[in-house]
Design a protein around this motif. Structure first.
Motif, PDB file in Angstrom:
ATOM      1  N   ASN A   1      -7.010   3.839   4.297  1.00  6.06           N
ATOM      2  CA  ASN A   1      -5.683   3.190   4.512  1.00  6.06           C
ATOM      3  C   ASN A   1      -6.104   2.126   5.552  1.00  6.06           C
ATOM      4  OD1 ASN A   1      -3.879   4.411   2.905  1.00  6.06           O
ATOM      5  ND2 ASN A   1      -3.772   6.339   4.162  1.00  6.06           N
TER       6      ASN A   1
ATOM      7  N   GLU B   1      -6.170   4.137  -4.554  1.00  4.89           N
ATOM      8  CA  GLU B   1      -7.079   4.885  -3.175  1.00  4.89           C
ATOM      9  C   GLU B   1      -6.143   5.575  -2.348  1.00  4.89           C
ATOM     10  OE1 GLU B   1      -9.823   0.767  -2.856  1.00  4.89           O
ATOM     11  OE2 GLU B   1      -8.152   1.452  -1.318  1.00  4.89           O
TER      12      GLU B   1
ATOM     13  N   TRP C   1      -7.739  -1.096   4.227  1.00  6.98           N
ATOM     14  CA  TRP C   1      -6.958  -1.652   3.394  1.00  6.98           C
ATOM     15  C   TRP C   1      -6.187  -2.629   4.361  1.00  6.98           C
ATOM     16  CZ3 TRP C   1      -1.774  -2.571   3.400  1.00  6.98           C
ATOM     17  CH2 TRP C   1      -1.200  -3.272   2.148  1.00  6.98           C
TER      18      TRP C   1
ATOM     19  N   ARG D   1       0.998  -1.163   0.061  1.00  5.78           N
ATOM     20  CA  ARG D   1       0.017  -0.022  -0.021  1.00  5.78           C
ATOM     21  C   ARG D   1       0.981   1.280   0.051  1.00  5.78           C
ATOM     22  NH1 ARG D   1      -5.514   1.810  -0.535  1.00  5.78           N
ATOM     23  NH2 ARG D   1      -5.795   3.460   0.595  1.00  5.78           N
TER      24      ARG D   1
ATOM     25  N   ALA E   1      -4.767  -0.383  -4.457  1.00  3.77           N
ATOM     26  CA  ALA E   1      -4.110   0.027  -3.274  1.00  3.77           C
ATOM     27  C   ALA E   1      -3.330   1.508  -3.695  1.00  3.77           C
ATOM     28  CB  ALA E   1      -2.881  -0.880  -2.900  1.00  3.77           C
TER      29      ALA E   1
END
Length: 377
Positions: free
Chosen positions: A277, A336, A280, A197, A333
């Motif tokens: 975040n 976003e 995720w 990420r 990832a």
């Protein structure tokens, strides 16, 4: 061993969201907060997997986790490895993996460690400060070689400031590191050695606003930068053997330079990382824990060991973590991370201030160069 546990301290948002998500996704393993009422040597726990979020601060938990790992629990992160790891070694390993890092030297503690004498330092010469300043330059950062949370971190602009800060560090072994004048900064999660990420991050902002920023490098250069960072993140985590870690990059002249990548329990609180975040991290951690639980073999070593350790034992070296081409990061990832809403609630804890000046020790003491010692700027 039909449970997935999470060991944590004061944090609340991530542990309970993780537990809820694991239980939503499957029914083979019950997820719950780790419960400890007795720790006996050589006795297994009920947990196939334990996510460790606190043992870096609690020695009792560290010993508990090592015993659990010995009996077959997959502990995330490997409690044996992260206990031995530190930032100076990380930087040295990065140079072997081909990942750019700041120029760095290691400094002995200003004060002697307890139970040592002058004679304990028979091999330590006076530090060649002129050579160190010439190599690192100014401005520079000084920070503990083993630690985190922005504790005891100093930025110095000249030799006088450096020595004044060094006098405050007590028995801490310190890194002295070049400051990177960056255009972009990123904090990158890596979970399970495969999910990455990329998160734009501004370390100069207050804690609750550090993720409230956007990636400045755009177009083809931005795509190349993301691919390169993803490649570096995977190399570092495969080399070190972390299942759950963050890597920070400062981008200078288009080159991502790894600043910090030793985070056995990286911040995952919703109030600091933000909703997107956070979601995720919860999802990636839940998937990783479930996959690990399914692979666990009772009574076996179910830990993750980095290529550095495995290469040293098996003789394969570090080449296996190097790739010719940068790996591609998961599109969702990355997208976003860059496009998400950056508004978030204030973080509960403020930065801790540096400790007050400590008394100077007479050993091990390095001779300070004269006034003309200032390194190049």
């Amino acid at each position: 061993m039909k449970k997935i546990g999470i060991l944590f301290g004061m944090e609340r948002s991530f542990p309970y969201a993780f537990i809820e998500r694991v239980n939503q996704k499957q029914s083979d393993f019950v997820a719950e907060p780790v419960s400890i009422d007795r720790v006996e040597q050589g006795v297994a726990t009920d947990y196939a997997v334990i996510i460790d979020r606190i043992s870096q601060d609690v020695p009792f938990y560290k010993a508990f986790l090592k015993n659990a790992a010995l009996m077959g629990t997959a502990v995330v992160n490997n409690p044996f490895w992260w206990s031995a790891d530190e930032k100076f070694f990380n930087n040295a390993l990065a140079t072997q993996l081909g990942v750019p890092v700041p120029k760095t030297v290691l400094l002995p503690s200003k004060h002697r460690p307890d139970d040592t004498r002058h004679e304990s330092f028979s091999n330590l010469q006076h530090m060649d400060w002129n050579a160190i300043f010439e190599r690192i330059g100014f401005p520079a950062f000084m920070k503990p070689h083993s630690g985190g949370g922005w504790k005891n971190v100093y930025k110095v602009d000249n030799a006088e400031e450096m020595f004044r800060a060094y006098d405050e560090t007590g028995q801490l072994v310190m890194l002295y590191q070049e400051a990177i004048d960056f255009t972009d900064y990123f904090r990158c999660y890596c979970i399970g050695g495969k999910d990455v990420r990329i998160m734009p991050y501004e370390p100069r902002n207050p804690h609750h606003l550090r993720y409230a920023t956007e990636m400045k490098t755009t177009g083809d250069a931005g795509k190349k930068l993301i691919e390169t960072m993803t490649d570096y993140v995977l190399k570092l985590n495969h080399g070190l053997g972390y299942d759950f870690n963050t890597v920070e990059f400062a981008v200078r002249d288009g080159i991502p330079i790894a600043i910090d990548f030793c985070n056995p329990a990286p911040d995952a609180d919703i109030n600091s990382v933000g909703q997107a975040n956070f979601d995720w991290v919860v999802e990636a951690a839940a998937n990783m824990a479930i996959e690990r639980a399914k692979r666990v073999q009772a009574g076996k070593d179910n830990l993750t060991w980095g290529m550095f350790v495995r290469g040293s034992v098996g003789g394969t070296g570090l080449q296996s973590v190097s790739t010719d081409k940068p790996a591609k990061a998961p599109k969702a990832a990355i997208g976003e991370a860059i496009q998400e809403d950056k508004a978030m609630a204030p973080e509960k804890k403020a930065d801790k201030k540096a400790p007050k000046a400590a008394k100077k020790a007479d050993e091990p003491k390095a001779d300070k160069p004269k006034a003309e010692k200032k390194g190049k700027k």
